[in-house]
Design a protein around this motif. Structure first.
Motif, PDB file in Angstrom:
ATOM      1  N   PHE A  91       0.581 -17.528 -18.781  1.00 29.71           N
ATOM      2  CA  PHE A  91       0.724 -18.853 -18.173  1.00 29.71           C
ATOM      3  C   PHE A  91      -0.644 -19.472 -17.873  1.00 29.71           C
ATOM      4  CE2 PHE A  91       0.755 -21.457 -14.293  1.00 29.71           C
ATOM      5  CZ  PHE A  91       1.523 -22.524 -14.747  1.00 29.71           C
ATOM      6  N   THR A  92      -1.555 -18.675 -17.317  1.00 23.92           N
ATOM      7  CA  THR A  92      -2.886 -19.182 -16.977  1.00 23.92           C
ATOM      8  C   THR A  92      -3.619 -19.654 -18.221  1.00 23.92           C
ATOM      9  OG1 THR A  92      -2.983 -17.601 -15.139  1.00 23.92           O
ATOM     10  CG2 THR A  92      -5.051 -18.655 -15.773  1.00 23.92           C
ATOM     11  N   PHE A  93      -3.504 -18.881 -19.297  1.00 25.42           N
ATOM     12  CA  PHE A  93      -4.165 -19.251 -20.549  1.00 25.42           C
ATOM     13  C   PHE A  93      -3.590 -20.549 -21.113  1.00 25.42           C
ATOM     14  CE2 PHE A  93      -4.408 -18.933 -25.258  1.00 25.42           C
ATOM     15  CZ  PHE A  93      -5.782 -19.006 -25.388  1.00 25.42           C
ATOM     16  N   ILE A  94      -2.266 -20.625 -21.186  1.00 28.90           N
ATOM     17  CA  ILE A  94      -1.613 -21.826 -21.736  1.00 28.90           C
ATOM     18  C   ILE A  94      -1.929 -23.049 -20.884  1.00 28.90           C
ATOM     19  CG2 ILE A  94       0.625 -22.919 -22.219  1.00 28.90           C
ATOM     20  CD1 ILE A  94       1.675 -20.050 -22.846  1.00 28.90           C
ATOM     21  N   PHE A  95      -1.866 -22.884 -19.557  1.00 24.49           N
ATOM     22  CA  PHE A  95      -2.155 -23.986 -18.632  1.00 24.49           C
ATOM     23  C   PHE A  95      -3.607 -24.453 -18.780  1.00 24.49           C
ATOM     24  CE2 PHE A  95      -3.775 -25.485 -14.525  1.00 24.49           C
ATOM     25  CZ  PHE A  95      -2.901 -26.534 -14.273  1.00 24.49           C
ATOM     26  N   THR A  96      -4.543 -23.506 -18.840  1.00 27.25           N
ATOM     27  CA  THR A  96      -5.968 -23.841 -18.942  1.00 27.25           C
ATOM     28  C   THR A  96      -6.266 -24.587 -20.236  1.00 27.25           C
ATOM     29  OG1 THR A  96      -6.490 -21.839 -17.681  1.00 27.25           O
ATOM     30  CG2 THR A  96      -8.310 -22.892 -18.831  1.00 27.25           C
ATOM     31  N   VAL A  97      -5.703 -24.119 -21.334  1.00 31.23           N
ATOM     32  CA  VAL A  97      -5.920 -24.773 -22.633  1.00 31.23           C
ATOM     33  C   VAL A  97      -5.289 -26.162 -22.656  1.00 31.23           C
ATOM     34  CG1 VAL A  97      -5.329 -24.686 -25.096  1.00 31.23           C
ATOM     35  CG2 VAL A  97      -6.176 -22.632 -23.934  1.00 31.23           C
ATOM     36  N   SER A  98      -4.059 -26.279 -22.127  1.00 30.75           N
ATOM     37  CA  SER A  98      -3.358 -27.572 -22.138  1.00 30.75           C
ATOM     38  C   SER A  98      -4.047 -28.604 -21.255  1.00 30.75           C
ATOM     39  CB  SER A  98      -1.902 -27.394 -21.689  1.00 30.75           C
ATOM     40  OG  SER A  98      -1.846 -26.992 -20.331  1.00 30.75           O
ATOM     41  N   GLU A  99      -4.772 -28.122 -20.227  1.00 30.50           N
ATOM     42  CA  GLU A  99      -5.505 -29.024 -19.336  1.00 30.50           C
ATOM     43  C   GLU A  99      -6.872 -29.409 -19.895  1.00 30.50           C
ATOM     44  OE1 GLU A  99      -4.598 -30.351 -16.047  1.00 30.50           O
ATOM     45  OE2 GLU A  99      -2.720 -29.931 -17.087  1.00 30.50           O
ATOM     46  N   GLY A 100      -7.200 -28.900 -21.068  1.00 30.17           N
ATOM     47  CA  GLY A 100      -8.464 -29.261 -21.705  1.00 30.17           C
ATOM     48  C   GLY A 100      -9.660 -28.460 -21.239  1.00 30.17           C
ATOM     49  N   HIS A 101      -9.427 -27.205 -20.793  1.00 27.12           N
ATOM     50  CA  HIS A 101     -10.521 -26.354 -20.313  1.00 27.12           C
ATOM     51  C   HIS A 101     -10.600 -25.086 -21.163  1.00 27.12           C
ATOM     52  CE1 HIS A 101     -10.834 -29.054 -16.932  1.00 27.12           C
ATOM     53  NE2 HIS A 101      -9.607 -28.767 -16.527  1.00 27.12           N
ATOM     54  N   VAL A 102     -10.772 -25.279 -22.464  1.00 30.66           N
ATOM     55  CA  VAL A 102     -10.826 -24.149 -23.395  1.00 30.66           C
ATOM     56  C   VAL A 102     -12.057 -23.284 -23.113  1.00 30.66           C
ATOM     57  CG1 VAL A 102     -10.983 -23.482 -25.834  1.00 30.66           C
ATOM     58  CG2 VAL A 102      -9.537 -25.410 -25.156  1.00 30.66           C
ATOM     59  N   MET A 103     -13.155 -23.925 -22.710  1.00 29.43           N
ATOM     60  CA  MET A 103     -14.376 -23.187 -22.395  1.00 29.43           C
ATOM     61  C   MET A 103     -14.146 -22.211 -21.238  1.00 29.43           C
ATOM     62  SD  MET A 103     -18.146 -24.715 -21.494  1.00 29.43           S
ATOM     63  CE  MET A 103     -17.954 -25.962 -22.763  1.00 29.43           C
ATOM     64  N   GLU A 104     -13.395 -22.658 -20.250  1.00 26.79           N
ATOM     65  CA  GLU A 104     -13.082 -21.808 -19.101  1.00 26.79           C
ATOM     66  C   GLU A 104     -12.201 -20.638 -19.533  1.00 26.79           C
ATOM     67  OE1 GLU A 104     -11.247 -22.367 -14.600  1.00 26.79           O
ATOM     68  OE2 GLU A 104     -12.062 -24.099 -15.655  1.00 26.79           O
ATOM     69  N   ALA A 105     -11.294 -20.908 -20.473  1.00 22.20           N
ATOM     70  CA  ALA A 105     -10.432 -19.835 -20.988  1.00 22.20           C
ATOM     71  C   ALA A 105     -11.266 -18.804 -21.748  1.00 22.20           C
ATOM     72  CB  ALA A 105      -9.364 -20.424 -21.905  1.00 22.20           C
ATOM     73  N   SER A 106     -12.242 -19.281 -22.529  1.00 19.31           N
ATOM     74  CA  SER A 106     -13.099 -18.355 -23.285  1.00 19.31           C
ATOM     75  C   SER A 106     -13.911 -17.471 -22.341  1.00 19.31           C
ATOM     76  CB  SER A 106     -14.038 -19.121 -24.223  1.00 19.31           C
ATOM     77  OG  SER A 106     -15.084 -19.756 -23.519  1.00 19.31           O
ATOM     78  N   LEU A 107     -14.330 -18.036 -21.212  1.00 20.34           N
ATOM     79  CA  LEU A 107     -15.091 -17.271 -20.230  1.00 20.34           C
ATOM     80  C   LEU A 107     -14.288 -16.069 -19.735  1.00 20.34           C
ATOM     81  CD1 LEU A 107     -17.496 -16.877 -18.282  1.00 20.34           C
ATOM     82  CD2 LEU A 107     -16.387 -18.485 -16.724  1.00 20.34           C
ATOM     83  N   GLY A 108     -12.986 -16.260 -19.543  1.00 18.23           N
ATOM     84  CA  GLY A 108     -12.127 -15.173 -19.080  1.00 18.23           C
ATOM     85  C   GLY A 108     -12.170 -13.981 -20.008  1.00 18.23           C
ATOM     86  N   TYR A 109     -12.189 -14.246 -21.334  1.00 18.87           N
ATOM     87  CA  TYR A 109     -12.200 -13.153 -22.299  1.00 18.87           C
ATOM     88  C   TYR A 109     -13.600 -12.587 -22.518  1.00 18.87           C
ATOM     89  CZ  TYR A 109      -7.338 -14.146 -23.208  1.00 18.87           C
ATOM     90  OH  TYR A 109      -5.984 -14.301 -23.044  1.00 18.87           O
ATOM     91  N   TYR A 110     -14.629 -13.381 -22.211  1.00 15.47           N
ATOM     92  CA  TYR A 110     -15.994 -12.843 -22.268  1.00 15.47           C
ATOM     93  C   TYR A 110     -16.209 -11.800 -21.166  1.00 15.47           C
ATOM     94  CZ  TYR A 110     -18.270 -15.815 -25.799  1.00 15.47           C
ATOM     95  OH  TYR A 110     -18.665 -16.400 -26.975  1.00 15.47           O
ATOM     96  N   ILE A 111     -15.727 -12.102 -19.967  1.00 14.82           N
ATOM     97  CA  ILE A 111     -16.002 -11.200 -18.836  1.00 14.82           C
ATOM     98  C   ILE A 111     -14.965 -10.087 -18.696  1.00 14.82           C
ATOM     99  CG2 ILE A 111     -17.201 -13.021 -17.575  1.00 14.82           C
ATOM    100  CD1 ILE A 111     -14.809 -13.332 -15.762  1.00 14.82           C
ATOM    101  N   ASN A 112     -13.871 -10.173 -19.455  1.00 16.89           N
ATOM    102  CA  ASN A 112     -12.804  -9.174 -19.357  1.00 16.89           C
ATOM    103  C   ASN A 112     -13.273  -7.721 -19.538  1.00 16.89           C
ATOM    104  OD1 ASN A 112     -10.460  -7.774 -21.403  1.00 16.89           O
ATOM    105  ND2 ASN A 112      -9.855  -8.317 -19.340  1.00 16.89           N
ATOM    106  N   PRO A 113     -14.098  -7.414 -20.567  1.00 13.14           N
ATOM    107  CA  PRO A 113     -14.528  -6.016 -20.737  1.00 13.14           C
ATOM    108  C   PRO A 113     -15.309  -5.487 -19.540  1.00 13.14           C
ATOM    109  CG  PRO A 113     -14.947  -7.285 -22.729  1.00 13.14           C
ATOM    110  CD  PRO A 113     -14.586  -8.269 -21.664  1.00 13.14           C
TER     111      PRO A 113
END
Length: 303
Positions: A95-117
Motif C-alpha cells: 500500500f505504501t509503495f502504490i500510494f507513494t508512486v500514485s502521489e508522484g513521489h517515485v524518488m521517495e519510493a526508490s529511497l526505501g529500497y536503497y536503504i532496505n539492505p
C-alpha cells in the motif's frame, strides 16, 4: 560438473537481474492505474495475486507440496501467527509503495529500497543480536546522515521510504523463521488478507467490483501476474546465486525507479538532494565492500 555449476550460476544471475528489473518497471504499471485509489489497487492486487497463485500451483504440479506446507503451518501455531503478521506487513509495504508512486513521489519510493539492505543489517543487530561490523556501522551512519539531510532539505521526514524499508525488512526477518517455500508463503499471505480486501471492494469502496473501463479492469487483473512473476524469478535466482551477487544486483530496482523519477516523471532533484543521496550511495558502497570482503575471507579460511 563444473560446467553445469557455472551454467546454473549464470542462469541464476539472469533470473536475479530479471526479477529486479521487473520490480523496477512495476513503478510504471501502478502509474497506469490513476483511475483507482491506492487502497483499492492494493486490494485488487491481493485478490488477483491469490487467484493467480492458486492457478499456478495447480498447473505447475506444486499442489501436493503446497498442501504439505499448509499442514506444517496448521500444526505449528507459532508459524501460523508469524504468517499472519507477515501478511499484514507485506500489505502495508504494498500500500505504501502504490500510494507513494500514485502521489508522484517515485524518488521517495526508490529511497526505501536503497536503504532496505542496511535496515536488514540494523534489525539483525538489534533483534538477532548479530555483531555489527565496522563497515556496517560506517554504512548505517552514512545512510542516517543522508536521510536526515533529506528531511532537512524537503522539510519533512521521508516516512514512506522508512515504512517501506522497515516493513519489508521485518517481513523478511519473519519469513526466514518459517520453513515454507515462497510460493506457499505468498498464497497464504494473500489468503489472509483476502477477506478484508473483498469486504472493502464490495461494501466500502464507492466503486463496485471491477466497475472500471475494460483497460483498467485488465490492468487490475494483471496486478496478480506482475506481483508473482518477479517473486518466482527471485526464488529461482536465490537457489544458485551467491549472496554477494544478489547483494550487488538488488540495487537495480531502486536505480531504475530513481531514473524514472528524474527523467520520466520530472520530479525535483536538486543539488542538495543529490548530496543527501550521495551519503546513502556511499553507505551502500561501504556496506557492499565490507560484505564482499568478509565473505571472501570466510571462503579462503574454508579452503
Amino acid at each position: 560438473m563444473e560446467r553445469q555449476e557455472d551454467s546454473m550460476k549464470n542462469k541464476g544471475i539472469v533470473f536475479g537481474i530479471g526479477a529486479y528489473v521487473f520490480w523496477g518497471f512495476i513503478t510504471l504499471y501502478w502509474k497506469l492505474l490513476t483511475d483507482v485509489s491506492p487502497l483499492a489497487t492494493m486490494c485488487y492486487r491481493i485478490i488477483w495475486s491469490f487467484i493467480f497463485m492458486i492457478a499456478f500451483l495447480a498447473l505447475s504440479g506444486s499442489w501436493s507440496q503446497f498442501v504439505k506446507e499448509l499442514k506444517r503451518l496448521w500444526e505449528n501455531k507459532n508459524y501460523l501467527f508469524l504468517m499472519i503478521l507477515a501478511a499484514l506487513l507485506i500489505s502495508i509495504n504494498w500500500f505504501t509503495f502504490i500510494f507513494t508512486v500514485s502521489e508522484g513521489h517515485v524518488m521517495e519510493a526508490s529511497l526505501g529500497y536503497y536503504i532496505n539492505p542496511l535496515v536488514n543489517v540494523l534489525l539483525a543487530t538489534l533483534v538477532l543480536k548479530e555483531q555489527l561490523s565496522r563497515s556496517g556501522k560506517i554504512a548505517c551512519s552514512l545512510v542516517v546522515i543522508g536521510v536526515v539531510l533529506l528531511a532537512i532539505q524537503t522539510g519533512k521526514v521521508p516516512y514512506s521510504s522508512l515504512i517501506m524499508a522497515f516493513s519489508f525488512s521485518i517481513y523478511g526477518l519473519i519469513k526466514k523463521r518459517i520453513p515454507i517455500s515462497s510460493m506457499t508463503g505468498l498464497t497464504v499471505e494473500t489468503f489472509v488478507m483476502l477477506p478484508f480486501s473483498l469486504l472493502y471492494i464490495l461494501f466500502v469502496s464507492p466503486i463496485g467490483f471491477m466497475h472500471y473501463s475494460v483497460q483498467t479492469n485488465l490492468l487490475l487483473m494483471g496486478a496478480g501476474v506482475v506481483t508473482v512473476i518477479p517473486l518466482l524469478l527471485f526464488a529461482e535466482a536465490a537457489k544458485s546465486t551467491s549472496y554477494i551477487t544478489l547483494g550487488f544486483i538488488q540495487y537495480i530496482n531502486p536505480t531504475i525507479m530513481l531514473l524514472f523519477a528524474v527523467f520520466l516523471f520530472h520530479e525535483t532533484y536538486s543539488l542538495a538532494q543529490f548530496t543527501a543521496f550521495g551519503f546513502i550511495w556511499l553507505g551502500i558502497i561501504v556496506f557492499t565492500y565490507g560484505t564482499t570482503r568478509t565473505v571472501m575471507k570466510t571462503r579462503k579460511l574454508a579452503k
